[in-house]
Design an enzyme around this catalytic site. Sequence first.
Site, PDB file in Angstrom:
ATOM      1  N   CYS A   7      -4.587   2.490  -3.671  1.00 22.20           N
ATOM      2  CA  CYS A   7      -3.320   3.011  -3.110  1.00 22.20           C
ATOM      3  C   CYS A   7      -2.190   2.008  -3.312  1.00 22.20           C
ATOM      4  O   CYS A   7      -1.362   1.788  -2.406  1.00 22.20           O
ATOM      5  CB  CYS A   7      -3.463   3.350  -1.627  1.00 22.20           C
ATOM      6  SG  CYS A   7      -4.680   4.605  -1.304  1.00 22.20           S
TER       7      CYS A   7
ATOM      8  N   ASP B 108       3.436  -4.247   8.148  1.00 23.67           N
ATOM      9  CA  ASP B 108       2.184  -3.503   7.990  1.00 23.67           C
ATOM     10  C   ASP B 108       1.052  -4.532   8.105  1.00 23.67           C
ATOM     11  O   ASP B 108       0.812  -5.310   7.182  1.00 23.67           O
ATOM     12  CB  ASP B 108       2.189  -2.825   6.608  1.00 23.67           C
ATOM     13  CG  ASP B 108       0.833  -2.225   6.251  1.00 23.67           C
ATOM     14  OD1 ASP B 108      -0.122  -2.392   7.031  1.00 23.67           O
ATOM     15  OD2 ASP B 108       0.734  -1.612   5.166  1.00 23.67           O
TER      16      ASP B 108
ATOM     17  N   HIS C 273       0.876  -1.179   0.000  1.00 26.92           N
ATOM     18  CA  HIS C 273       0.000   0.000   0.000  1.00 26.92           C
ATOM     19  C   HIS C 273       0.913   1.228   0.000  1.00 26.92           C
ATOM     20  O   HIS C 273       2.002   1.186   0.586  1.00 26.92           O
ATOM     21  CB  HIS C 273      -0.830  -0.057   1.282  1.00 26.92           C
ATOM     22  CG  HIS C 273      -1.895   0.981   1.405  1.00 26.92           C
ATOM     23  ND1 HIS C 273      -1.632   2.274   1.779  1.00 26.92           N
ATOM     24  CD2 HIS C 273      -3.234   0.910   1.222  1.00 26.92           C
ATOM     25  CE1 HIS C 273      -2.770   2.955   1.825  1.00 26.92           C
ATOM     26  NE2 HIS C 273      -3.757   2.157   1.494  1.00 26.92           N
TER      27      HIS C 273
ATOM     28  N   LYS D  84     -10.372  -0.809  10.546  1.00 27.67           N
ATOM     29  CA  LYS D  84     -10.534  -1.960   9.639  1.00 27.67           C
ATOM     30  C   LYS D  84     -10.914  -3.212  10.421  1.00 27.67           C
ATOM     31  O   LYS D  84     -11.019  -4.298   9.856  1.00 27.67           O
ATOM     32  CB  LYS D  84      -9.235  -2.222   8.872  1.00 27.67           C
ATOM     33  CG  LYS D  84      -8.878  -1.110   7.882  1.00 27.67           C
ATOM     34  CD  LYS D  84      -7.662  -1.492   7.088  1.00 27.67           C
ATOM     35  CE  LYS D  84      -7.048  -0.335   6.340  1.00 27.67           C
ATOM     36  NZ  LYS D  84      -7.847   0.168   5.216  1.00 27.67           N
TER      37      LYS D  84
ATOM     38  N   GLN E 261      -4.088  -5.184   6.980  1.00 25.83           N
ATOM     39  CA  GLN E 261      -5.051  -6.130   6.413  1.00 25.83           C
ATOM     40  C   GLN E 261      -4.970  -7.513   7.050  1.00 25.83           C
ATOM     41  O   GLN E 261      -5.748  -8.395   6.695  1.00 25.83           O
ATOM     42  CB  GLN E 261      -4.849  -6.264   4.884  1.00 25.83           C
ATOM     43  CG  GLN E 261      -5.130  -5.004   4.102  1.00 25.83           C
ATOM     44  CD  GLN E 261      -6.601  -4.570   4.146  1.00 25.83           C
ATOM     45  OE1 GLN E 261      -7.477  -5.310   4.564  1.00 25.83           O
ATOM     46  NE2 GLN E 261      -6.860  -3.347   3.705  1.00 25.83           N
TER      47      GLN E 261
HETATM   48  C1  LIG Z   1      -2.106  -2.807   3.574  1.00 21.57           C
HETATM   49  C2  LIG Z   1      -2.495  -1.440   4.045  1.00 21.57           C
HETATM   50  N1  LIG Z   1      -1.584  -0.672   4.635  1.00 21.57           N
HETATM   51  C3  LIG Z   1      -1.879   0.551   5.092  1.00 21.57           C
HETATM   52  C4  LIG Z   1      -3.137   1.062   4.968  1.00 21.57           C
HETATM   53  C5  LIG Z   1      -3.418   2.427   5.496  1.00 21.57           C
HETATM   54  O1  LIG Z   1      -4.286   2.316   6.586  1.00 21.57           O
HETATM   55  P1  LIG Z   1      -4.851   3.630   7.290  1.00 21.57           P
HETATM   56  O2  LIG Z   1      -5.617   4.355   6.231  1.00 21.57           O
HETATM   57  O3  LIG Z   1      -5.734   3.095   8.374  1.00 21.57           O
HETATM   58  O4  LIG Z   1      -3.709   4.385   7.788  1.00 21.57           O
HETATM   59  C6  LIG Z   1      -4.125   0.316   4.344  1.00 21.57           C
HETATM   60  C7  LIG Z   1      -5.479   0.868   4.132  1.00 21.57           C
HETATM   61  O5  LIG Z   1      -6.203   0.481   3.258  1.00 21.57           O
HETATM   62  C8  LIG Z   1      -3.795  -0.980   3.873  1.00 21.57           C
HETATM   63  O6  LIG Z   1      -4.703  -1.738   3.276  1.00 21.57           O
END
Ligand SMILES: Cc1ncc(COP(=O)(O)O)c(C=O)c1O
Length: 381
Positions: free
Chosen positions: A340, A176, A113, A202, A179
């Site tokens: 993203c 990270d 992401h 999430k 997900q």
């Molecule tokens: C894999 C991953 N990393 C980071 C993020 C960013 O999360 P946040 O918007 O809660 O900061 C997302 C959000 O969709 C994501 O799917």
Amino acid sequence: MFDVRRVREDFPILKNGFIYLDSAASSLTPEQVLQAELDYYRNFRANIHRGLYKPSIQASEAFDDAREKLARFINASKDEIVFTKSTTEGINLVANALDWKQGDSVETTLFEHHSNLLPWLRLSKRGVKVNIREDYSSFSKSSKLIAVGHASNVLGSVAPVERIAREKGDSLLLVDAAQSAPHFSLDVKKLGCDFLVFSAHKMLGPTGIGVLYIKRDAQKTVNSPFLGGGTIRAVTAEDYELTHFPESWEAGTPNIAGAIGFGAAVDYLKKLGMGNVHAHSKKLAEKAAKELREINCVTVYGEKEFNGIVSFNVKSMPAHDVAAMLDESARICVRSGHHCAMPLMKKLGCNGTARASFYVYNTEEEVEKLASAVKDVVQLA
Ligand SMILES: Cc1ncc(COP(=O)(O)O)c(C=O)c1O
């Protein structure tokens, strides 16, 4: 026994009649989480760790209790948990808090992401080498940091984090888990990471609150990114002495209601059982992938649907059109676009996808309605 009908009763928003298939972007919130936040605002609304009167003491205890719950959720200690705004903020905090030197390197992958890519790309402007891997096989053993997404927000696939940790040598490892935390029972000790980040919104919790886990040994590698109220042991007009971790990382008044709500969200998930949560979303995603693959002219991306995510396209129709038609014709909410993850889109050979993502409140009938609505879209494509 996991009973989706019973679970749905906890989500009053579902009475609005739409089919919510966008939990990977942000999940819905159960009554229990809403009540926990309301309880704070209605009954013991006060700042924490400063007041010696009852509502403040109760709020402090509820906040500390939430930190303890989040720590237990990932098998960490509470002094390894920093409350943040989100996954994105957690990654940026680490990027800014490590002491980068000219020639240091950071390794990440094409599957990330943007939140786990841009903070590293920016470092390249400061002389840090940024290596973007196309798979998980060849990370350097001597980079300053390896930063990987645990589960893809596009493909639903899962990275081999434990193996990466075993082979990482001297590199620090950031995971990270935006997900994966909503779907798996996570154990930071088994994963072998130094940093792990995830967001409440999430995983049934409120927006605006997340967790940054920093392993005790790794805490000496990072400097507190913000200073201010709550971060010090003593201050003179000339100098200051920082307090211990994690308070030294939480400057100013935190998101107290959010932390309490996050604690209630993990209570809720644990009551359902993370094994059941994972099995349910996986079953629905597999059914969706199978039914969508059977439709002529539909491309489904990814080979396995591990964490409730199915990305697809209909002929050459723009993904946004597919999503708008699903909403218009069947009140189905799916995400569309590049998610993203533009470098990954390029690798997949498309500009974007429609993405259905499933969670604890979704049903097999909803999957069937999705497949039927996509068939109607194909007719018009
Ligand atoms: C894999 C991953 N990393 C980071 C993020 C960013 O999360 P946040 O918007 O809660 O900061 C997302 C959000 O969709 C994501 O799917």
